[in-house]
Design a protein around this motif. Structure first.
Motif, PDB file in Angstrom:
ATOM      1  N   ASN A  99      -3.044   7.670 -48.368  1.00 17.73           N
ATOM      2  CA  ASN A  99      -3.949   6.696 -47.481  1.00 17.73           C
ATOM      3  C   ASN A  99      -2.913   5.536 -47.090  1.00 17.73           C
ATOM      4  OD1 ASN A  99      -6.448   7.827 -47.801  1.00 17.73           O
ATOM      5  ND2 ASN A  99      -6.357   6.942 -49.810  1.00 17.73           N
ATOM      6  N   GLY A 100      -1.533   5.782 -47.401  1.00 21.03           N
ATOM      7  CA  GLY A 100      -0.690   4.817 -46.872  1.00 21.03           C
ATOM      8  C   GLY A 100      -0.151   3.618 -48.087  1.00 21.03           C
ATOM      9  N   PHE A 101       0.265   2.475 -47.713  1.00 17.73           N
ATOM     10  CA  PHE A 101       0.879   1.487 -48.608  1.00 17.73           C
ATOM     11  C   PHE A 101      -0.197   0.267 -48.390  1.00 17.73           C
ATOM     12  CE2 PHE A 101       3.261  -2.291 -49.426  1.00 17.73           C
ATOM     13  CZ  PHE A 101       3.742  -2.292 -50.579  1.00 17.73           C
ATOM     14  N   ARG A 102      -0.750   0.000 -49.803  1.00 18.64           N
ATOM     15  CA  ARG A 102      -1.481  -1.177 -49.826  1.00 18.64           C
ATOM     16  C   ARG A 102      -1.138  -2.207 -50.840  1.00 18.64           C
ATOM     17  NH1 ARG A 102      -3.593   3.484 -50.017  1.00 18.64           N
ATOM     18  NH2 ARG A 102      -4.979   3.190 -52.111  1.00 18.64           N
ATOM     19  N   ALA A 103      -0.937  -3.375 -50.387  1.00 20.05           N
ATOM     20  CA  ALA A 103      -0.377  -4.586 -51.178  1.00 20.05           C
ATOM     21  C   ALA A 103      -1.757  -5.633 -51.361  1.00 20.05           C
ATOM     22  CB  ALA A 103       0.619  -5.189 -50.646  1.00 20.05           C
ATOM     23  N   GLU A 104      -1.676  -6.213 -52.526  1.00 26.10           N
ATOM     24  CA  GLU A 104      -2.670  -7.202 -52.863  1.00 26.10           C
ATOM     25  C   GLU A 104      -1.709  -8.366 -53.453  1.00 26.10           C
ATOM     26  OE1 GLU A 104      -5.632  -5.812 -55.667  1.00 26.10           O
ATOM     27  OE2 GLU A 104      -6.662  -4.689 -53.799  1.00 26.10           O
ATOM     28  N   GLY A 105      -2.094  -9.512 -53.097  1.00 19.18           N
ATOM     29  CA  GLY A 105      -1.938 -10.748 -53.726  1.00 19.18           C
ATOM     30  C   GLY A 105      -2.484 -12.120 -53.401  1.00 19.18           C
ATOM     31  N   ALA A 106      -2.597 -12.995 -54.251  1.00 22.78           N
ATOM     32  CA  ALA A 106      -3.568 -14.177 -53.814  1.00 22.78           C
ATOM     33  C   ALA A 106      -3.105 -14.797 -52.780  1.00 22.78           C
ATOM     34  CB  ALA A 106      -3.347 -15.140 -55.073  1.00 22.78           C
ATOM     35  N   HIS A 107      -1.755 -14.501 -52.272  1.00 18.03           N
ATOM     36  CA  HIS A 107      -1.211 -15.558 -51.293  1.00 18.03           C
ATOM     37  C   HIS A 107      -1.081 -14.669 -50.120  1.00 18.03           C
ATOM     38  CE1 HIS A 107       1.947 -13.096 -52.967  1.00 18.03           C
ATOM     39  NE2 HIS A 107       2.626 -13.210 -52.018  1.00 18.03           N
ATOM     40  N   LEU A 108      -1.238 -13.329 -50.222  1.00 17.52           N
ATOM     41  CA  LEU A 108      -1.499 -12.540 -49.001  1.00 17.52           C
ATOM     42  C   LEU A 108      -2.773 -12.490 -48.222  1.00 17.52           C
ATOM     43  CD1 LEU A 108       0.343  -9.175 -50.792  1.00 17.52           C
ATOM     44  CD2 LEU A 108       1.142 -11.211 -49.098  1.00 17.52           C
ATOM     45  N   PRO A 109      -2.788 -12.222 -46.900  1.00 15.50           N
ATOM     46  CA  PRO A 109      -3.966 -12.314 -46.062  1.00 15.50           C
ATOM     47  C   PRO A 109      -4.803 -11.091 -46.365  1.00 15.50           C
ATOM     48  CG  PRO A 109      -2.238 -12.103 -44.651  1.00 15.50           C
ATOM     49  CD  PRO A 109      -1.604 -12.269 -45.941  1.00 15.50           C
ATOM     50  N   VAL A 110      -6.159 -11.161 -46.308  1.00 15.27           N
ATOM     51  CA  VAL A 110      -6.785 -10.017 -46.406  1.00 15.27           C
ATOM     52  C   VAL A 110      -7.177  -9.343 -45.207  1.00 15.27           C
ATOM     53  CG1 VAL A 110      -9.120  -9.140 -47.763  1.00 15.27           C
ATOM     54  CG2 VAL A 110      -7.577 -11.068 -48.894  1.00 15.27           C
TER      55      VAL A 110
END
Length: 117
Positions: A99-110
Motif C-alpha cells: 500500500n506504499g510508505f506510511r509514516a506517523e509522528g506527533a509532529h507530522l500532519p495527518v
C-alpha cells in the motif's frame, strides 16, 4: 587631538571590531558553518542482521540522541527519533508495504480521511 580622545576612539574601534566578530561567529553557527554537537557524534550501537530468507533487522544509536530501527522482508517497518533544535525529541514510525510508505509522528500532519463514493 589629545591622547585621551585618541585612546577613546581606539577603544571604540576595538569594541566595534569585537562585536562584529561575535556577530559573525553567531551567524556562522546559525547557518551551520561552525560545527554543532552533531559534528562530533559517534555511533554507540549498530546492529545489522541479514537472514538467509532475505529478511533483516537493523538498528543504530548515536551519541547525539539519534536512534533508528527497521525490520522486514516483504513489509518493512521501523522508526527513527532525533532531538530537534528546540530540544524536543521527535519520533517517526513507518511501514512500507504493497500500500506504499506510511509514516506517523506527533509532529507530522495527518491526512484527511479518504473520500468515499
Amino acid at each position: 587631538m589629545s591622547v585621551v580622545v585618541m585612546t577613546m576612539m581606539m577603544m571604540v574601534v576595538v569594541m566595534i571590531i569585537g562585536l562584529l566578530a561575535i556577530a559573525s561567529i553567531a551567524s556562522a553557527q546559525i547557518r551551520g558553518i561552525v560545527p554543532s554537537r552533531d559534528a562530533n557524534a559517534v555511533i554507540l550501537k549498530h546492529i545489522y542482521e541479514p537472514n538467509p530468507d532475505g529478511s533483516y533487522v537493523y538498528s543504530y544509536e548515536t551519541s547525539n540522541g539519534i536512534r533508528a530501527d527497521q525490520q522486514g522482508y516483504d513489509v518493512m517497518q521501523g522508526s527513527y527519533s532525533y532531538t530537534g533544535p528546540d530540544g524536543v525529541v521527535y519520533t517517526v514510525k513507518y511501514i512500507a508495504d504493497e500500500n506504499g510508505f506510511r509514516a506517523e509522528g506527533a509532529h507530522l500532519p495527518v491526512p484527511p480521511p479518504a473520500l468515499r463514493n
